[in-house]
Motif scaffolding. Structure first.
Motif, PDB file in Angstrom:
ATOM      1  N   ASP A 128      42.217  40.351  33.132  1.00  0.00           N
ATOM      2  CA  ASP A 128      42.046  38.870  33.542  1.00  0.00           C
ATOM      3  C   ASP A 128      43.613  38.475  34.226  1.00  0.00           C
ATOM      4  OD1 ASP A 128      40.806  36.588  34.304  1.00  0.00           O
ATOM      5  OD2 ASP A 128      41.235  35.784  32.690  1.00  0.00           O
ATOM      6  N   GLY A 129      43.602  37.967  35.194  1.00  0.00           N
ATOM      7  CA  GLY A 129      45.008  37.562  35.814  1.00  0.00           C
ATOM      8  C   GLY A 129      45.742  38.535  36.397  1.00  0.00           C
ATOM      9  N   ARG A 145      44.792  38.491  42.985  1.00  0.00           N
ATOM     10  CA  ARG A 145      44.685  38.332  41.439  1.00  0.00           C
ATOM     11  C   ARG A 145      43.470  38.528  40.991  1.00  0.00           C
ATOM     12  NH1 ARG A 145      46.256  32.508  39.467  1.00  0.00           N
ATOM     13  NH2 ARG A 145      47.771  32.775  41.157  1.00  0.00           N
ATOM     14  N   LEU A 147      40.268  37.821  38.840  1.00  0.00           N
ATOM     15  CA  LEU A 147      39.895  36.755  37.636  1.00  0.00           C
ATOM     16  C   LEU A 147      38.430  36.947  37.101  1.00  0.00           C
ATOM     17  CD1 LEU A 147      40.627  33.880  40.336  1.00  0.00           C
ATOM     18  CD2 LEU A 147      42.138  34.251  38.160  1.00  0.00           C
ATOM     19  N   THR A 162      34.982  36.185  35.790  1.00  0.00           N
ATOM     20  CA  THR A 162      34.186  35.173  35.759  1.00  0.00           C
ATOM     21  C   THR A 162      32.589  35.425  35.150  1.00  0.00           C
ATOM     22  OG1 THR A 162      33.238  35.684  38.054  1.00  0.00           O
ATOM     23  CG2 THR A 162      35.181  34.037  37.967  1.00  0.00           C
ATOM     24  N   TYR A 205      41.709  36.314  44.141  1.00  0.00           N
ATOM     25  CA  TYR A 205      42.377  35.376  44.834  1.00  0.00           C
ATOM     26  C   TYR A 205      43.565  35.959  45.656  1.00  0.00           C
ATOM     27  CZ  TYR A 205      45.025  31.039  45.524  1.00  0.00           C
ATOM     28  OH  TYR A 205      45.626  30.061  46.077  1.00  0.00           O
ATOM     29  N   THR A 259      34.040  27.476  34.283  1.00  0.00           N
ATOM     30  CA  THR A 259      34.462  28.678  34.782  1.00  0.00           C
ATOM     31  C   THR A 259      34.932  28.313  36.168  1.00  0.00           C
ATOM     32  OG1 THR A 259      33.210  30.263  33.183  1.00  0.00           O
ATOM     33  CG2 THR A 259      34.109  31.253  35.386  1.00  0.00           C
ATOM     34  N   ARG A 314      37.899  26.323  36.861  1.00  0.00           N
ATOM     35  CA  ARG A 314      39.079  27.046  36.654  1.00  0.00           C
ATOM     36  C   ARG A 314      39.463  27.765  38.016  1.00  0.00           C
ATOM     37  NH1 ARG A 314      39.124  33.264  34.690  1.00  0.00           N
ATOM     38  NH2 ARG A 314      41.318  33.505  34.747  1.00  0.00           N
ATOM     39  N   LEU A 315      38.495  28.107  38.863  1.00  0.00           N
ATOM     40  CA  LEU A 315      38.575  28.389  40.046  1.00  0.00           C
ATOM     41  C   LEU A 315      39.199  27.073  41.034  1.00  0.00           C
ATOM     42  CD1 LEU A 315      35.553  30.825  40.441  1.00  0.00           C
ATOM     43  CD2 LEU A 315      37.747  31.487  39.868  1.00  0.00           C
TER      44      LEU A 315
END
Length: 240
Positions: A119-120, A132, A134, A136, A149, A199, A202-203
């Protein structure tokens, strides 16, 4: 059917196929996104039966054999049905996804071993393009769900978020939340869970400038506001 090609940001292309037979009379679009760079990346492969159409669309922009990265929102036919066709065509291509997707499905389903992402974690594909990853989980559905992203352009590759009916423009500054709410009322496709709103918010914290939808037009504008409004609608559904 025809697959149209539209550049929604510098080096990011929407490949879109409208299928009138699904949910008539509006029909339904299936979109893939090709990010051109030193190591080109395809987000969504489309179903296997659409592979010739998607391959021809990619060929308008680059040699399909030079594709380097294949990824998608979650393991589902319209997201990754043609994964192995792409792996067979492009000898340097590799699937990339999160740990859950790899452990649960892709280590077995993909004809070549996938790259497992934290993640990340960022994939630098050159040409000033950085994707990047992510996590979810279950958003909007699928335990292994994850999005990407593109940091330079501020483009969030949204997968099934904001799914809507019809064949609208390739890029819009109009409302994408209302049509997404209507489609969810119809399809009931999301995995409603207590973490869903958090979630999506967060986006929203990324403040994306563009939202690249798999089923619907891409959006240009206040991506954070659109994501926050979508999260609020899921909060409403979960509170029932």
């Amino acid at each position: 059917m025809e697959t149209t090609v539209t550049e929604i940001d510098a080096g990011i292309f929407r490949l879109s196929t409208h299928v009138a037979e699904i949910a008539p009379p509006a029909g339904f679009t299936f979109n893939q996104f090709l990010v051109l760079a030193d190591e080109p990346l395809l987000f969504h492969t489309g179903p296997r039966r659409m592979f010739p159409l998607v391959r021809a669309a990619v060929a308008k922009l680059m040699r399909p054999e030079d594709l380097r990265w294949i990824t998608f929102g979650h393991v589902e036919a319209d997201e990754c049905g043609a994964m192995n066709e792409w792996l067979a065509l492009a000898p340097r291509a590799q699937v990339a996804h999160g740990k859950t997707a790899c452990f649960v499905s892709l280590n077995d389903l993909a004809d070549r071993s996938p790259r497992m992402l934290d993640d990340g974690e960022v994939i630098d594909i050159g040409g000033n393009k950085r994707l990047r990853y992510l996590d979810t989980p279950h958003v909007p559905h699928g335990w292994e769900a994850g999005l990407f992203y593109e940091e330079t352009s501020g483009t969030l590759l949204c997968g099934d978020l904001f799914t809507q009916l019809g064949d609208g423009p390739a890029l819009t500054a109009g409302d994408i939340v209302g049509p997404a709410i209507a489609a969810e009322d119809m399809f009931k496709s999301s995995s409603l869970s207590p973490n869903m709103g958090a979630t999506i918010r967060r986006l929203a914290d990324l403040s994306p400038r563009k939202l690249a939808l798999m089923h619907g037009p891409s959006f240009e504008g206040d991506g954070a506001a659109a994501l926050t409004a979508l999260a609020a609608d899921y909060d409403r559904r979960i509170s029932f």
